[in-house]
Design an enzyme around this catalytic site. Structure first.
Site, PDB file in Angstrom:
ATOM      1  CE  LYS A 192      -3.505   6.851 -20.181  1.00 49.48           C
ATOM      2  NZ  LYS A 192      -3.992   7.936 -21.327  1.00 49.48           N
ATOM      3  CE  LYS A 197      -7.139   7.499 -19.210  1.00 47.22           C
ATOM      4  NZ  LYS A 197      -6.983   8.712 -20.308  1.00 47.22           N
ATOM      5  CG  ASP A 223      -4.167  11.265 -21.080  1.00 46.89           C
ATOM      6  OD1 ASP A 223      -4.726  12.522 -20.669  1.00 46.89           O
ATOM      7  OD2 ASP A 223      -4.587  10.314 -20.832  1.00 46.89           O
TER       8      ASP A 223
END
Lengths: 275, 304
Positions: free
Chosen positions: B204, B240, B141
């Site tokens: 995300k 996400k 991430d």
């Protein structure tokens, strides 16, 4: 010019705010219409708010809880006429408000004396101290007495609050207005948001959800019929929830520290002192 | 994906302004939808399978990560019908600990990298961190440099994403846009396209370290970008939302929005994740409530 009539809408007292039921439903009693009919989700929100507020309320000095309860009595005194009117007027209504005031002042005074009254230093065969100290049971659901409508709520409510509990109360089903009006007294009486919730609604609908709610620590069944009490006990058998039966003291609503001790748990501590 | 690809002109959808009023009304409509019974149980089960169970605290220890991994594999040990979560998300320094604990489980290891959460360290350092994390974790991430994005240096942001994508090899790359710092829906749409074109596998919303974190309107903008990107390029990108998702109700709301905007092809952990640290127990409590018929106590559920 005539004064504009301002009709008042009865509201639930939930999380320190005055709200309608999330379900939008209302019901009707003999003397009043459009009483909010709390749903199981209102109950859930009330328990959630009470659980969040409980540690802070219990952590306060007992003396401070007493001061807050005394202020609640001051607020009730200031609105005496309104309460007498909503209780139907007359001498009986006045006596009931007076008795409510007395109960609030009584438990305000009892708050910092409960540990002396119910706790003890126990005699043990060993070089230890052994103490028993009371603690609040936690979040209490209170099924208030149907009548007298105000006193049946105020006495067990004040008793549970002074020991450090938070209370989710079902006010009288047939005469909910005095109980709901009490919310305005509690809110201005410095009771922190969430510590008390006042819900009006149908007991046949709400009691099963009370009994099966695993995050309630106790149910004060002071206003329950024997059948309701049995049903509550059956549902609560699945968890460690205390179901407190009405009992003689609760039914008579005689002021006694015993009423506050009902919602306390006793903790016994062994304390090594060396010799 | 190389930097050259990222420089290819983006289609017009990428740069159109977002209709703020229409978007927020649509998000509010999606959030008000009522999901009951079997559909609710399906959604709750899916929410668990899509969860990236996260702990990104300065106070994280190997012991804490071990607990987190146990919770990830067995969210409710007494109920065999509860699936494991999708992944455990930790700092790179603790990814190896998570790897050890999750060796024999389907739960994947995700590590945040590239100077999380600020993304302001020198780029060589960020790149090295991503490379090191990729040696241990299945998923990376990364955060973008919001300062560069807001200063209009889009090319730099795209190049950095592409460079990280190359550095982490075949690892699954989630690009954190930190939408709370982008200052508006138009920029969220632009950053989404930029990240997807530069090689992100997932986009995300947030780090969870600043407010506001994930909000439904922002997630809907990103879903629309993913949908349009798939139409334009044929590439499938995942979403996400992360940060501030604490209740089962919120999780279901995101699933509803995904279903409506992207379709049920996206209702799978390969294409949708929920980044959360305290969501799991609320979902478990809701499942237990559906089965038992009574409201649950948080005391009956283990801490993650």
């Amino acid at each position: 010019m005539t004064a504009l009539a301002v009709a008042k809408t009865a509201k639930l007292y939930l999380g320190g705010a005055f709200v309608r039921s999330e379900s939008g439903r209302v019901y009707r009693t003999e003397v009043a219409a459009n009483i909010p009919r709390a749903s199981r989700k209102d109950l859930r929100e009330a328990v959630r708010a009470a659980r969040a507020a409980q540690p802070g309320w219990a952590r306060r000095a007992a003396y401070n809880r007493g001061q807050v309860l005394y202020r609640v009595a001051e607020m009730l005194e200031g609105r005496r006429r309104e309460f007498v009117a909503v209780l139907g007027g007359g001498r009986g209504a006045g006596r009931e408000v007076d008795a409510g005031l007395e109960a609030l002042v009584y438990f305000a005074g009892a708050a910092d004396k409960l540990s002396q009254l119910s706790g003890s230093v126990n005699d043990v065969a060993g070089p230890y101290f052994n103490f028993t100290v009371p603690e609040p049971v936690g979040v209490v659901a209170l099924v208030a007495g149907e009548r007298p409508a105000l006193l049946g709520l105020v006495v067990p409510l004040a008793a549970a609050l002074c020991g450090g509990n938070c209370v989710v109360a079902l006010v009288a089903e047939t005469a909910p207005l005095p109980g709901l009006l009490l919310g305005e007294v509690l809110a201005t009486g410095d009771i922190p948001p969430g510590v008390v919730a006042l819900l009006s609604g149908l007991r046949s609908e709400l009691l099963p959800w009370v009994g099966s709610h695993r995050d309630l620590d106790a149910v004060d069944a002071v206003g329950c019929t024997p059948e309701q009490l049995t049903a509550l006990e059956e549902r609560a058998a699945d968890s460690v929830m205390r179901v407190l039966p009405p009992g003689a003291a609760g039914a008579a609503l005689r002021l006694s520290p015993q009423l506050a001790v009902r919602t306390l748990e006793m903790k016994t501590i062994w304390h090594p002192v060396g010799t | 994906m190389s930097a050259a690809t990222a420089r290819r002109p983006l289609p017009a959808e990428a740069l159109l302004g977002v209709d703020q009023v229409g978007l927020e009304a649509r998000a509010a409509m999606l959030a008000s939808r009522s999901i009951k019974r079997e559909a609710k149980l399906f959604a709750l089960d899916l929410a668990i399978r899509c969860t990236d169970l996260t702990s990104l605290e300065g106070a994280d220890t190997p012991g804490r990560v071990a607990t987190l991994c146990t919770k990830a594999m067995h969210p409710a040990p007494l109920d065999p019908t509860i699936p494991p979560v999708a992944a455990v998300c930790v700092y790179p320094a603790l990814a190896a600990v998570a790897r050890d604990h999750l060796r024999c489980s389907p739960v994947r290891v995700a590590a945040v990298a590239t100077g999380f959460p600020g993304g302001q360290a020198p780029f060589e350092g960020r790149l090295a961190e991503a490379r090191a994390a990729a040696a241990v974790a299945d998923e990376i991430d990364m955060v973008i440099d919001r300062g560069a994005f807001l200063a209009g240096r889009y090319g730099q942001v795209a190049d950095e994403i592409a460079a990280v994508k190359a550095a982490v090899g075949g690892r699954h790359l989630k690009v954190i846009l930190e939408t709370g710092e982008l200052g508006g829906y138009d920029n969220v749409r632009r950053a989404s396209w930029l990240a997807m074109a530069a090689g992100a596998d997932f986009i995300k919303t947030s780090t969870g370290k600043i407010q506001p974190a994930a909000t439904l309107p922002v997630a809907v903008v990103m879903m629309e970008a993913i949908r349009d990107f798939a139409w334009a390029t044929g590439r499938i990108i995942g979403l996400k939302p992360a940060g501030g998702i604490r209740t089962a109700r919120q999780a279901i709301t995101y699933l509803v929005a995904v279903n409506e905007v992207l379709g049920d092809d996206w209702l799978t952990p390969e294409r949708f994740r929920l980044g959360a640290s305290s969501l799991l127990n609320d979902v478990l409590m809701q499942i237990a409530k559906e089965h038992s018929g009574g409201y649950q106590s948080p005391d009956d559920f283990s801490d993650a």
